[in-house]
Each structure stands twice: as structure tokens, then as C-alpha cells.
Design an enzyme around this catalytic site. Structure first.
Site, short mmCIF file in Angstrom:
data_model
loop_
_atom_site.label_atom_id
_atom_site.label_comp_id
_atom_site.label_asym_id
_atom_site.label_seq_id
_atom_site.Cartn_x
_atom_site.Cartn_y
_atom_site.Cartn_z
N HIS A 244 -4.85 1.83 8.45
CA HIS A 244 -4.67 1.06 6.98
C HIS A 244 -6.30 0.13 7.32
O HIS A 244 -6.43 -0.04 7.43
CB HIS A 244 -4.45 -0.24 6.52
CG HIS A 244 -4.51 -0.42 5.01
ND1 HIS A 244 -4.30 0.10 4.32
CD2 HIS A 244 -5.55 -1.39 4.32
CE1 HIS A 244 -4.09 -0.63 2.67
NE2 HIS A 244 -5.34 -1.06 3.25
N ASP B 181 0.11 16.04 -2.37
CA ASP B 181 -0.03 15.20 -3.53
C ASP B 181 0.84 15.42 -4.46
O ASP B 181 1.21 16.34 -5.30
CB ASP B 181 -1.93 15.49 -4.20
CG ASP B 181 -2.41 14.26 -5.36
OD1 ASP B 181 -2.90 13.59 -5.52
OD2 ASP B 181 -1.71 13.69 -6.50
N HIS C 297 -8.75 13.80 -0.03
CA HIS C 297 -7.82 15.88 -0.92
C HIS C 297 -7.96 17.10 -0.77
O HIS C 297 -9.83 17.01 -0.02
CB HIS C 297 -8.63 15.36 -2.67
CG HIS C 297 -8.31 13.57 -3.28
ND1 HIS C 297 -7.22 13.90 -3.70
CD2 HIS C 297 -8.61 12.96 -2.81
CE1 HIS C 297 -6.88 12.67 -4.21
NE2 HIS C 297 -8.16 11.98 -4.16
N CYS D 187 0.23 3.50 2.73
CA CYS D 187 1.23 2.99 4.10
C CYS D 187 2.76 3.27 4.35
O CYS D 187 3.32 3.22 5.22
CB CYS D 187 0.84 1.29 4.08
SG CYS D 187 -0.76 1.34 4.77
N HIS E 216 -6.26 2.87 0.37
CA HIS E 216 -5.93 3.71 1.65
C HIS E 216 -6.48 4.86 1.94
O HIS E 216 -6.32 5.85 1.30
CB HIS E 216 -5.07 3.80 1.86
CG HIS E 216 -4.17 3.94 3.46
ND1 HIS E 216 -3.16 3.87 4.00
CD2 HIS E 216 -4.50 5.33 3.86
CE1 HIS E 216 -3.07 3.87 5.37
NE2 HIS E 216 -4.26 4.91 5.24
N ASN F 256 -12.98 10.07 -2.58
CA ASN F 256 -13.38 8.96 -3.67
C ASN F 256 -13.19 7.47 -2.49
O ASN F 256 -12.83 7.24 -2.30
CB ASN F 256 -11.99 8.51 -4.33
CG ASN F 256 -12.30 10.07 -5.27
OD1 ASN F 256 -13.29 10.73 -5.70
ND2 ASN F 256 -10.24 10.25 -6.28
N GLY G 139 -13.42 6.51 -9.22
CA GLY G 139 -11.50 6.45 -10.28
C GLY G 139 -10.45 6.06 -8.78
O GLY G 139 -9.44 6.85 -9.12
N CYS H 50 0.52 -1.06 -0.11
CA CYS H 50 -0.14 0.13 -0.18
C CYS H 50 1.06 0.87 0.48
O CYS H 50 2.23 1.76 1.17
CB CYS H 50 -0.74 -0.25 1.18
SG CYS H 50 -1.87 1.41 1.60
N HIS I 236 -7.98 8.60 1.77
CA HIS I 236 -7.72 9.61 2.16
C HIS I 236 -8.71 10.38 1.38
O HIS I 236 -9.49 10.26 0.28
CB HIS I 236 -6.50 9.53 0.59
CG HIS I 236 -6.90 9.07 -0.79
ND1 HIS I 236 -7.02 8.07 -0.73
CD2 HIS I 236 -6.74 10.21 -1.78
CE1 HIS I 236 -6.94 7.18 -2.39
NE2 HIS I 236 -7.42 8.93 -2.38
P1 AMP Z 1 -7.68 8.52 -6.45
O1 AMP Z 1 -7.83 8.57 -7.39
O2 AMP Z 1 -8.82 9.80 -5.07
O3 AMP Z 1 -7.15 7.67 -5.20
O4 AMP Z 1 -6.84 9.40 -5.69
C1 AMP Z 1 -4.91 9.04 -5.39
C2 AMP Z 1 -3.93 10.55 -5.45
O5 AMP Z 1 -2.63 9.95 -4.36
C3 AMP Z 1 -3.41 11.19 -6.81
O6 AMP Z 1 -4.17 12.43 -6.54
C4 AMP Z 1 -2.29 10.85 -6.66
O7 AMP Z 1 -1.50 11.90 -7.23
C5 AMP Z 1 -1.94 10.55 -5.17
N1 AMP Z 1 -0.57 10.16 -5.48
C6 AMP Z 1 -0.59 8.97 -5.60
N2 AMP Z 1 0.94 8.43 -5.09
C7 AMP Z 1 1.27 9.29 -4.75
C8 AMP Z 1 2.41 9.04 -4.04
N3 AMP Z 1 3.65 8.64 -3.68
N4 AMP Z 1 2.58 10.97 -3.43
C9 AMP Z 1 1.82 11.94 -2.81
N5 AMP Z 1 0.75 11.44 -3.85
C10 AMP Z 1 0.35 10.03 -4.30
ZN ZN Z 2 -2.34 1.29 3.26
#
Ligand code: AMP
Ligand code: ZN
Length: 115
Positions: free
Chosen positions: A46, A30, A102, A7, A98, A87, A93, A4, A100
Site C-alpha cells: 500500500h 477496471d 491505468h 488492498c 492506493h 493520477n 482526480g 482501501c 495504480h
Molecule cells: P483514479 O481516478 O485514477 O483514482 O482511478 C480509480 C479507478 O479505480 C477508476 O477507474 C475506477 O473505475 C476503478 N475502480 C474503483 N473500484 C474498483 C473495483 N472494485 N474494481 C475495479 N476497478 C475499480
Molecule cells: Zn491499499
């Protein structure tokens, strides 16, 4: 949780630009910002999807929002406001499994919440 990405960020195995941290919550920038301010706020525990939340997670989710307030104050965008998006699942999408939140801001955001 192995494999993950969030994580791994929490454990310090993947570098990130940390914005705020508590015992239970981490906020970081992000990697592909969709607005001048684009911060991800995640619980350190998680939980794959919002649909996996249990009654015992209710306090944690409340703390996420009060932490976002603190982040807005710290980062200087509390007055201008911001948008929080979480989301969940295929139709939204969701890419990272995990949960989160935004936090988007730093400009006047579009009127449409979905396109
Ligand atoms: P979601 O589409 O809601 O699952 O958003 C996942 C978000 O995680 C996206 O906006 C990605 O740009 C962001 N993301 C993925 N990997 C990383 C990372 N290593 N560091 C920071 N953001 C990330
Ligand atoms: Zn996780």
C-alpha cells in the site's frame, strides 16, 4: 491498509477480474472501463500516492512497467500499443488512494492527453 479498496482486492476480500499477478504486483480489469482495454496495475504494497514514493520503491515502479509489457503480450495488444496513466492527488482526480497505473488500449486513443 484497512478501508482501501485495492488492498481489499489484493487480499481477495472484494472480487475482481484478475489479469496478471506476481509476488509484488496485481493487475485487474477496471470496473468502469474507459476503453476496450482498461486494466489497473497496482503494487501489493500500500502506497497512497505517487508523492509518497521512496527511493526503496524505485525497483518496484520499474517492475510495474515491465509487468505491463508482459500483460500487453499476454492479452495480445503489445503490437497495437497502449497508454499508461497514473493520477496523483486532487488536480488529477485521483479517487482511489492506493497508487495504480491505468493501462488503456484496444482502440486508437484520442490525441489529447488532457482535456
Ligand atoms: P483514479 O481516478 O485514477 O483514482 O482511478 C480509480 C479507478 O479505480 C477508476 O477507474 C475506477 O473505475 C476503478 N475502480 C474503483 N473500484 C474498483 C473495483 N472494485 N474494481 C475495479 N476497478 C475499480
Ligand atoms: Zn491499499
Amino acid at each position: 491498509m484497512e478501508d482501501c479498496v485495492f488492498c481489499k482486492i489484493i487480499k481477495g476480500e472484494i472480487p475482481t477480474e484478475k489479469v496478471y499477478e506476481t509476488e509484488e504486483i496485481l493487475a485487474f480489469k477496471d470496473i468502469h472501463p474507459a476503453a476496450p482495454i482498461h486494466i489497473l496495475v497496482v503494487p501489493k504494497k500500500h502506497i497512497s500516492m505517487l508523492t509518497d514514493l521512496k527511493p526503496e520503491d524505485e525497483a518496484l515502479i520499474g517492475k510495474i512497467y515491465t509487468t505491463i509489457n508482459k500483460i500487453a503480450e499476454q492479452e495480445g495488444f503489445k503490437k497495437q500499443g497502449y497508454r499508461v496513466i497514473a493520477n496523483c492527488g486532487k488536480d488529477s482526480g485521483q479517487e482511489v488512494m492506493h497508487i495504480h497505473f491505468h493501462v488503456l488500449g484496444g482502440k486508437k486513443l484520442g490525441d489529447k492527453i488532457v482535456d
